[in-house]
Enzyme design. Structure first.
Site, PDB file in Angstrom:
ATOM      1  N   GLU A  74      38.434  37.199  41.007  1.00  0.00           N
ATOM      2  CA  GLU A  74      39.036  36.827  42.323  1.00  0.00           C
ATOM      3  C   GLU A  74      39.628  38.057  42.909  1.00  0.00           C
ATOM      4  O   GLU A  74      39.618  39.351  42.107  1.00  0.00           O
ATOM      5  CB  GLU A  74      40.609  37.445  40.792  1.00  0.00           C
ATOM      6  CG  GLU A  74      41.717  36.696  42.921  1.00  0.00           C
ATOM      7  CD  GLU A  74      43.023  36.075  42.572  1.00  0.00           C
ATOM      8  OE1 GLU A  74      43.973  36.174  43.442  1.00  0.00           O
ATOM      9  OE2 GLU A  74      43.413  35.238  41.569  1.00  0.00           O
ATOM     10  N   GLU A  99      41.174  44.695  42.244  1.00  0.00           N
ATOM     11  CA  GLU A  99      42.721  45.475  43.962  1.00  0.00           C
ATOM     12  C   GLU A  99      42.381  46.499  44.128  1.00  0.00           C
ATOM     13  O   GLU A  99      42.948  47.301  42.737  1.00  0.00           O
ATOM     14  CB  GLU A  99      43.176  44.313  43.190  1.00  0.00           C
ATOM     15  CG  GLU A  99      45.054  45.199  44.319  1.00  0.00           C
ATOM     16  CD  GLU A  99      44.612  44.170  45.418  1.00  0.00           C
ATOM     17  OE1 GLU A  99      44.814  45.292  46.000  1.00  0.00           O
ATOM     18  OE2 GLU A  99      44.926  43.427  46.082  1.00  0.00           O
ATOM     19  N   ASP A 148      43.301  40.623  54.091  1.00  0.00           N
ATOM     20  CA  ASP A 148      43.659  41.726  55.211  1.00  0.00           C
ATOM     21  C   ASP A 148      42.906  41.150  55.801  1.00  0.00           C
ATOM     22  O   ASP A 148      42.019  41.247  56.456  1.00  0.00           O
ATOM     23  CB  ASP A 148      42.882  43.375  54.809  1.00  0.00           C
ATOM     24  CG  ASP A 148      44.022  43.778  55.606  1.00  0.00           C
ATOM     25  OD1 ASP A 148      44.200  43.305  56.823  1.00  0.00           O
ATOM     26  OD2 ASP A 148      44.402  45.636  55.332  1.00  0.00           O
ATOM     27  N   LYS A 152      41.882  42.869  64.994  1.00  0.00           N
ATOM     28  CA  LYS A 152      41.831  43.205  66.094  1.00  0.00           C
ATOM     29  C   LYS A 152      39.882  42.961  65.806  1.00  0.00           C
ATOM     30  O   LYS A 152      39.114  43.777  64.936  1.00  0.00           O
ATOM     31  CB  LYS A 152      41.905  44.513  66.022  1.00  0.00           C
ATOM     32  CG  LYS A 152      43.504  45.237  67.203  1.00  0.00           C
ATOM     33  CD  LYS A 152      43.526  46.005  66.731  1.00  0.00           C
ATOM     34  CE  LYS A 152      44.700  46.642  66.481  1.00  0.00           C
ATOM     35  NZ  LYS A 152      44.619  48.279  67.022  1.00  0.00           N
ATOM     36  N   ASP A 184      45.552  32.385  56.188  1.00  0.00           N
ATOM     37  CA  ASP A 184      46.232  31.392  57.042  1.00  0.00           C
ATOM     38  C   ASP A 184      46.034  32.477  59.179  1.00  0.00           C
ATOM     39  O   ASP A 184      46.671  32.228  59.896  1.00  0.00           O
ATOM     40  CB  ASP A 184      48.433  32.105  57.364  1.00  0.00           C
ATOM     41  CG  ASP A 184      48.368  33.780  57.450  1.00  0.00           C
ATOM     42  OD1 ASP A 184      47.464  33.980  56.790  1.00  0.00           O
ATOM     43  OD2 ASP A 184      48.949  33.966  58.323  1.00  0.00           O
ATOM     44  N   TYR A 219      52.068  35.817  49.992  1.00  0.00           N
ATOM     45  CA  TYR A 219      51.603  35.908  51.872  1.00  0.00           C
ATOM     46  C   TYR A 219      51.623  34.374  52.048  1.00  0.00           C
ATOM     47  O   TYR A 219      51.942  34.266  53.184  1.00  0.00           O
ATOM     48  CB  TYR A 219      50.058  36.200  51.209  1.00  0.00           C
ATOM     49  CG  TYR A 219      50.412  37.611  50.503  1.00  0.00           C
ATOM     50  CD1 TYR A 219      50.584  38.852  51.606  1.00  0.00           C
ATOM     51  CD2 TYR A 219      49.579  38.238  49.285  1.00  0.00           C
ATOM     52  CE1 TYR A 219      50.372  40.011  50.654  1.00  0.00           C
ATOM     53  CE2 TYR A 219      49.493  38.945  48.738  1.00  0.00           C
ATOM     54  CZ  TYR A 219      49.765  40.319  49.464  1.00  0.00           C
ATOM     55  OH  TYR A 219      50.450  41.481  49.091  1.00  0.00           O
TER      56      TYR A 219
END
Length: 239
Positions: A74, A99, A148, A152, A184, A219
């Site tokens: 993961e 992470e 993330d 932009k 999403d 999230y």
């Protein structure tokens, strides 16, 4: 001469730009305890490659209590809900999570304690460093859950779905291995569908319905509250 399990990570890794946070709000005392008491035993272990004493790699057998089992990865586990759920649902596999955000690592360690899962390993750092030391074709399934978005346009090169990340991922994945992406952000879906096949993956599905073994994460819940539609993309490693 027997190889000795040890840390597989280079103490002087190549310099890489890192984008994002490594620390957030002050940790609770219990979370500090998880980090000091649990993290050391859960880090991936490595062995020296016999024909090259200067090179090490992760040894899944040493990492998972001497067991040889399918290895899942993961990438950026966030608060750890999905990683712990998969480990509990599939106790016959070993799940390695990476992470760099230490608050997320502390949250994961608390969930591991609460769930009592033992088939997990934790790298509190950059996924690129982890993939550097994974053996070729060692990963059967990989997950990129709500990464993330870097919305932009000038920051799109920071996204995981770029050659800098996808080519090393393709190297460590077994032919036929499954790579899942959940997001999403419509433009992240676009870039995923463009870039991942170029790295050696075939698209299996791109839908708005989650996988059968999915668990909703914080999230995803935030996306739904804010009116964004989650998307679930599945690829298979070619070969």
């Amino acid at each position: 001469m027997t190889d000795t399990p040890q840390s597989p990570f280079d103490p002087n890794p190549p310099r890489r730009n890192f984008y994002g946070r490594r620390h957030g709000k002050t940790l609770r005392q219990s979370q500090k305890g998880y980090l000091s008491e649990d993290l050391g035993e859960l880090r991936p272990r490595g062995i020296t490659v016999q024909d090259n004493p200067d090179r090490q790699r992760i040894d899944p057998t040493a990492t998972f209590f001497g067991d040889e089992r399918p290895l899942w990865l993961e990438i950026g586990f966030g608060g750890g809900e999905h990683m712990v759920h998969m480990a509990a649902t599939y106790p016959q596999v070993g799940v390695i999570g990476c992470e760099p955000f230490i608050n997320g690592v502390a949250m994961l360690l608390g969930k591991i304690r609460a769930a009592g899962v033992e088939n997990v390993s934790v790298h509190p750092g950059d996924a690129r460093d982890l993939m550097d030391v994974l053996p070729d074709a060692s990963i059967e399934r990989a997950f990129l859950m709500y990464p993330d978005p870097w919305p932009k346009a000038r920051h799109h090169r920071r996204r995981f779905v770029t050659p800098e990340h996808l080519l090393p991922l393709a190297r460590v994945m077994r032919p036929g291995g499954i790579f899942r992406v959940a997001t999403d952000i419509p433009d992240y879906v676009r870039q995923t569908l463009e870039e991942v096949p170029l790295a050696g993956f075939d698209l299996l599905s791109s839908v708005a319905e989650p996988w059968e073994d999915w668990i909703s994460t914080r999230y995803e819940q935030k996306a739904l509250r804010e009116g964004r539609v989650p998307h679930y993309v599945t690829f298979k490693r070619q070969g």
